[in-house]
Design a protein around this motif. Structure first.
Motif, short mmCIF file in Angstrom:
data_model
loop_
_atom_site.label_atom_id
_atom_site.label_comp_id
_atom_site.label_asym_id
_atom_site.label_seq_id
_atom_site.Cartn_x
_atom_site.Cartn_y
_atom_site.Cartn_z
N MET A 167 14.66 13.84 31.45
CA MET A 167 15.25 14.99 32.16
C MET A 167 16.19 15.76 31.24
SD MET A 167 17.34 14.91 35.70
CE MET A 167 18.90 15.47 35.04
N THR A 168 16.14 17.07 31.29
CA THR A 168 17.04 17.86 30.46
C THR A 168 18.44 17.81 31.06
OG1 THR A 168 15.20 19.40 30.58
CG2 THR A 168 17.05 20.03 29.18
N ALA A 169 19.44 17.56 30.20
CA ALA A 169 20.81 17.49 30.71
C ALA A 169 21.28 18.89 31.08
CB ALA A 169 21.70 16.90 29.64
N SER A 170 22.10 18.98 32.15
CA SER A 170 22.60 20.29 32.56
C SER A 170 23.63 20.77 31.54
CB SER A 170 23.25 20.18 33.93
OG SER A 170 24.38 19.36 33.81
N LEU A 171 23.87 22.06 31.55
CA LEU A 171 24.83 22.62 30.60
C LEU A 171 26.27 22.38 31.04
CD1 LEU A 171 23.10 25.99 29.75
CD2 LEU A 171 23.25 23.94 28.33
N ARG A 172 26.43 22.19 32.35
CA ARG A 172 27.78 22.01 32.86
C ARG A 172 27.95 20.62 33.46
NH1 ARG A 172 30.19 26.91 32.76
NH2 ARG A 172 31.62 26.73 34.49
N ILE A 173 29.21 20.22 33.51
CA ILE A 173 29.51 18.85 33.92
C ILE A 173 30.87 18.81 34.61
CG2 ILE A 173 30.55 18.31 31.67
CD1 ILE A 173 29.43 15.55 31.85
N ALA A 174 31.06 17.82 35.50
CA ALA A 174 32.35 17.71 36.19
C ALA A 174 33.37 17.04 35.27
CB ALA A 174 32.18 16.88 37.46
N HIS A 175 34.57 17.58 35.28
CA HIS A 175 35.65 16.97 34.50
C HIS A 175 36.83 16.71 35.42
CE1 HIS A 175 39.23 17.00 31.84
NE2 HIS A 175 38.47 16.15 31.20
N VAL A 176 37.32 15.47 35.42
CA VAL A 176 38.40 15.08 36.33
C VAL A 176 39.75 15.17 35.63
CG1 VAL A 176 39.28 13.21 37.79
CG2 VAL A 176 36.82 13.51 37.53
N GLY A 177 40.68 15.86 36.24
CA GLY A 177 42.01 16.01 35.65
C GLY A 177 42.89 14.78 35.85
N LYS A 178 44.02 14.80 35.18
CA LYS A 178 44.91 13.62 35.17
C LYS A 178 45.55 13.32 36.53
CE LYS A 178 46.33 12.78 30.49
NZ LYS A 178 45.79 13.91 29.70
N GLU A 179 45.64 14.33 37.39
CA GLU A 179 46.35 14.10 38.65
C GLU A 179 45.44 13.61 39.77
OE1 GLU A 179 48.87 17.54 39.26
OE2 GLU A 179 50.48 16.50 38.19
N CYS A 180 44.31 13.01 39.39
CA CYS A 180 43.39 12.41 40.38
C CYS A 180 44.14 11.33 41.16
CB CYS A 180 42.21 11.80 39.63
SG CYS A 180 41.16 10.77 40.65
N VAL A 181 43.92 11.30 42.47
CA VAL A 181 44.62 10.30 43.29
C VAL A 181 43.71 9.13 43.67
CG1 VAL A 181 46.23 12.02 44.20
CG2 VAL A 181 44.17 11.50 45.50
N ALA A 182 42.51 9.12 43.12
CA ALA A 182 41.55 8.01 43.32
C ALA A 182 41.19 7.80 44.79
CB ALA A 182 42.09 6.72 42.69
N CYS A 183 41.09 8.91 45.53
CA CYS A 183 40.77 8.78 46.96
C CYS A 183 39.28 8.49 47.20
CB CYS A 183 41.17 10.04 47.71
SG CYS A 183 40.28 11.51 47.15
N GLY A 184 38.43 8.88 46.27
CA GLY A 184 37.01 8.58 46.38
C GLY A 184 36.18 9.61 47.13
N VAL A 234 32.90 22.18 33.84
CA VAL A 234 33.11 22.77 32.52
C VAL A 234 31.83 22.69 31.68
CG1 VAL A 234 35.56 22.16 32.50
CG2 VAL A 234 33.90 20.55 31.57
N GLU A 235 31.84 23.40 30.56
CA GLU A 235 30.71 23.32 29.63
C GLU A 235 30.61 21.89 29.11
OE1 GLU A 235 28.62 25.73 28.98
OE2 GLU A 235 29.76 27.19 30.17
N ARG A 236 29.42 21.37 29.07
CA ARG A 236 29.19 20.00 28.64
C ARG A 236 29.80 19.74 27.25
NH1 ARG A 236 25.64 15.61 29.93
NH2 ARG A 236 25.17 16.50 31.94
N GLU A 237 29.61 20.68 26.35
CA GLU A 237 30.13 20.46 24.98
C GLU A 237 31.65 20.35 24.95
OE1 GLU A 237 27.81 23.97 24.31
OE2 GLU A 237 27.03 22.42 25.61
N ALA A 238 32.29 20.94 25.94
CA ALA A 238 33.75 20.95 25.94
C ALA A 238 34.34 19.55 26.12
CB ALA A 238 34.28 21.88 27.02
#
Ligand code: SF4
Ligand code: SF4
Ligand code: SF4
Lengths: 210, 68
Positions: B1-18, B62-66
């Motif tokens: 499968m071709t990887a998407s160009l964009r991807i989810a990025h989680v910031g530091k203030e995640c509260v781990a709620c799920g 964000v952009e995957r490469e980032a």
């Protein structure tokens, strides 16, 4: 997954708790379960499995916000999501909890019982219909105090569910903040070593039961 | 499968709620160590579903490469 199905109905336990408390305040004591399980899971299991899978309150907020579409579904304001607010609210909440324990102690040592449920730490709701004559007054006092805590947090949860995203309460829920804090203390080093950005790291966390 | 160009990025203030893990159609998110959400870049397709539910608003697409 079939085996997980019962887990989806824990919101009923949360609702039942509130109704039972209206019926007889002594049912408030059952809330100790909601208090101790997440902490025990965090302390001994080092995870937030309770929040992630078993919390009836989280489910109830999703049900209201997502299924019944009662949420505006916009991100909460920045201050509500900030670390200082989350830990500040936890500190405030624990201070109020401490005061509640202190008044229970006062009743235990002979002070008169106050038959009120306090909503949002200010509004005193008379609760005279509760029959608690068959238990020691301090047992009743704790029940009034504990039910006040549970009712207050439910009201705040529902208000922020409506105003922002369904589980906005989870951002500043004292239990959520506390269990994450315990996990940070317990697993912080491992998390720093292994990171959390690559597939291998995710897999590693998963393999260790996270 | 071709990887998407964009991807989810989680910031530091995640509260781990799920909340994010629950809605991810690719099961790409784990709550690692009870501390933070962790996105598996091999699975994430950048669909944004997680970002739309995150109550702490810490997920950026964000952009995957980032990030890789
Ligand atoms: S943060 Fe609080 S309300 Fe949300 S899932 Fe965890 S214990 Fe439940
Ligand atoms: S962007 Fe989509 S695929 Fe990627 S983690 Fe979020 S919900 Fe899952
Ligand atoms: S929904 Fe947001 S705050 Fe909650 S675990 Fe996912 S990234 Fe973290």
């Amino acid at each position: 997954m079939k085996t997980r199905k019962w887990v989806n109905y824990l919101w009923i336990a949360e609702l039942s708790y509130l109704f039972l408390g209206l019926f007889n305040i002594l049912f408030a004591w059952l809330g100790m379960v909601f208090f101790s399980i997440p902490l025990l899971v965090a302390i001994f299991g080092g995870s937030k499995a309770y929040c992630n899978r078993y919390c009836g309150r989280g489910q109830l907020l999703r049900l209201l916000g997502e299924k019944l579409k009662l949420s505006r579904n916009v991100p909460p304001p920045k201050f509500l999501r900030s670390t200082w607010f989350r830990y500040g609210f936890l500190t405030f909440f624990m201070a109020m909890f401490g005061l509640m324990l202190f008044s229970t102690y006062q009743v235990f040592t002979g002070a008169p019982l106050s038959q009120t449920v306090t909503l949002l730490w200010v509004f005193k709701l008379p609760w005279q219909w509760a029959d608690i004559s068959f238990v020691a007054p301090w047992v009743g006092q704790f029940a009034f105090g504990f039910f006040s805590v549970m009712l207050t947090s439910t009201v705040l949860g529902i208000v922020t569910m409506g105003l922002f995203r369904p589980q906005s309460w989870c951002v500043y829920c004292p239990m959520g903040t506390m269990t994450q804090g315990v996990c940070k203390l317990k697993n912080g080093k491992k998390a720093r070593i292994h990171g959390r950005e690559s597939q291998a790291d995710c897999k590693l966390a998963e393999d260790t039961g996270q | 499968m071709t990887a998407s160009l964009r991807i989810a990025h989680v910031g530091k203030e995640c509260v781990a709620c799920g909340c994010c893990a629950r809605v991810c159609p690719r099961a790409a998110i784990q709550i690692a160590w009870g501390i933070s959400a962790c996105v598996d870049p091999e699975l994430c397709v950048g669909c944004r579903k997680c970002a739309q539910v995150c109550p702490a608003a810490v997920i950026d697409i964000v952009e995957r490469e980032a990030v890789l």
